[in-house]
Motif scaffolding. Structure first.
Motif, PDB file in Angstrom:
ATOM      1  N   PHE A   1       3.433 -10.627   8.462  1.00 53.90           N
ATOM      2  CA  PHE A   1       2.982  -9.823   7.327  1.00 53.90           C
ATOM      3  C   PHE A   1       2.606  -8.421   7.792  1.00 53.90           C
ATOM      4  O   PHE A   1       2.031  -8.244   8.866  1.00 53.90           O
ATOM      5  CB  PHE A   1       1.787 -10.492   6.644  1.00 53.90           C
ATOM      6  N   PHE A   2       2.958  -7.446   6.946  1.00 52.01           N
ATOM      7  CA  PHE A   2       2.628  -6.048   7.212  1.00 52.01           C
ATOM      8  C   PHE A   2       1.593  -5.519   6.216  1.00 52.01           C
ATOM      9  O   PHE A   2       1.099  -4.421   6.363  1.00 52.01           O
ATOM     10  CB  PHE A   2       3.905  -5.198   7.168  1.00 52.01           C
ATOM     11  N   TRP A   3       1.326  -6.288   5.189  1.00 47.41           N
ATOM     12  CA  TRP A   3       0.180  -6.047   4.316  1.00 47.41           C
ATOM     13  C   TRP A   3      -0.296  -7.412   3.814  1.00 47.41           C
ATOM     14  O   TRP A   3       0.469  -8.368   3.770  1.00 47.41           O
ATOM     15  CB  TRP A   3       0.517  -5.098   3.172  1.00 47.41           C
ATOM     16  N   GLN A   4      -1.592  -7.495   3.478  1.00 51.73           N
ATOM     17  CA  GLN A   4      -2.225  -8.798   3.226  1.00 51.73           C
ATOM     18  C   GLN A   4      -1.959  -9.281   1.806  1.00 51.73           C
ATOM     19  O   GLN A   4      -2.804  -9.141   0.917  1.00 51.73           O
ATOM     20  CB  GLN A   4      -3.727  -8.716   3.495  1.00 51.73           C
TER      21      GLN A   4
ATOM     22  N   PRO B   1       0.779  -1.234   0.000  1.00 53.82           N
ATOM     23  CA  PRO B   1       0.000   0.000   0.000  1.00 53.82           C
ATOM     24  C   PRO B   1       0.810   1.283   0.000  1.00 53.82           C
ATOM     25  O   PRO B   1       0.305   2.329  -0.391  1.00 53.82           O
ATOM     26  CB  PRO B   1      -0.848  -0.116   1.281  1.00 53.82           C
ATOM     27  N   GLY B   2       2.053   1.254   0.451  1.00 56.66           N
ATOM     28  CA  GLY B   2       2.837   2.480   0.490  1.00 56.66           C
ATOM     29  C   GLY B   2       4.320   2.202   0.614  1.00 56.66           C
ATOM     30  O   GLY B   2       4.750   1.106   0.997  1.00 56.66           O
ATOM     31  N   TYR B   3       5.114   3.229   0.286  1.00 59.53           N
ATOM     32  CA  TYR B   3       6.570   3.082   0.309  1.00 59.53           C
ATOM     33  C   TYR B   3       7.082   2.754   1.699  1.00 59.53           C
ATOM     34  O   TYR B   3       8.062   2.018   1.859  1.00 59.53           O
ATOM     35  CB  TYR B   3       7.205   4.380  -0.204  1.00 59.53           C
ATOM     36  N   PHE B   4       6.435   3.314   2.712  1.00 61.71           N
ATOM     37  CA  PHE B   4       6.921   3.151   4.080  1.00 61.71           C
ATOM     38  C   PHE B   4       6.404   1.874   4.748  1.00 61.71           C
ATOM     39  O   PHE B   4       6.740   1.602   5.899  1.00 61.71           O
ATOM     40  CB  PHE B   4       6.554   4.378   4.928  1.00 61.71           C
TER      41      PHE B   4
END
Length: 264
Positions: A184-187, A170-173
């Motif tokens: 996991f930090f995004w699905q 979802p984003g660069y950071f």
């Protein structure tokens, strides 16, 4: 005075008295043109934001009605998904057996506490494998051995909301996922499914389900952690663009009035 000499700002013989005024008029027309173009752009941006506001309000109303609809079964939901119909936040009921040994952990918070959302694959009798977000556990309860009471071995029925997974980070950071650590930090659904011990013939369902409110036996995980988020700053943006546009209208009017004002 003799000789036709000029004094006190008089125009010398043979000079064009309006040369400077004509140059000033040219600069004025250029400035006026830029102002008019700027006004048109600013008001167009404001109008576009008003249209986006109306679209977002309609979408929010549609999602709200969808959330409160009667749950459908998994087969019906998959048919809608394959036909291209929107399924985000659609209530669904599914029955199957959790494959607890393949849990995945998504960094999350709940009621101000940091921890993990537990994503567990659920295998249906029909051979569908669906990742279910069972809900939140604190940091120190990530290890399933510390919450054995909440790991049902038999078939269960889950009612929750369908969630379409993102197709990219979802984003660069946003940190990179760590599939080898089940963290996991995004699905990323394909990455979550990779390495899962799938029975022969099992089919991966291309979306998630967030379990509805309620606690598992023993208290953890706790379901109902879905956040329905539709950022809607379009009214603020519209006011900003219209406000700047009106300010430019006033400034342009003052410029025109000063240009054509004649001394008494």
């Amino acid at each position: 005075k003799a000789g036709g000499s000029s004094a006190g700002g008089a125009v010398p013989d043979g000079a064009e008295p309006f040369a400077d005024e004509q140059m000033t008029r040219g600069r004025f027309l250029v400035a006026l043109g830029f102002c008019l173009v700027g006004i048109a752009i600013l008001f167009a941006l404001g109008t576009w934001q008003v249209e986006r506001l109306q679209w977002k309000q309609g979408l929010a109303a549609e999602i709200d009605s969808r959330i409160h609809a009667e749950p459908v079964d998994l087969a019906t939901l998959q048919q809608r998904y394959q036909s291209g119909a929107p399924i985000q936040y659609t209530p669904v009921t599914v029955t199957g057996r959790f494959l607890h040994e393949n849990e995945r952990y998504f960094l999350s918070t709940f009621e101000g506490q940091a921890g993990w959302n537990v994503y567990t694959p659920l295998l249906t009798d029909g051979g569908d494998l669906l990742f279910v977000n069972r809900g939140f556990v604190p940091y120190d309860l990530r290890d399933p051995d510390r919450r054995r009471a909440g790991q049902p071995p038999a078939a269960v029925t889950v009612t929750g909301l369908a969630r379409v997974p993102p197709t990219e980070k979802p984003g660069y950071f946003t940190p990179e996922n760590e599939p080898d650590q089940d963290t996991f930090f995004w699905q990323d659904l394909p990455a979550m499914a990779a390495g899962t011990d799938l029975p022969e013939g099992a089919r991966l369902v291309p979306f998630f389900v967030d379990a509805g409110p309620g606690r598992a036996e023993g208290g953890w995980p706790v379901g109902g952690t879905t956040v329905v988020s539709l950022p809607n700053d379009h009214l603020q943006y519209a006011i900003t663009w219209y406000g700047i546009g009106l300010a430019l209208v006033v400034m342009t009017g003052m410029m025109v009035a000063r240009r054509y004002r004649r001394p008494a």
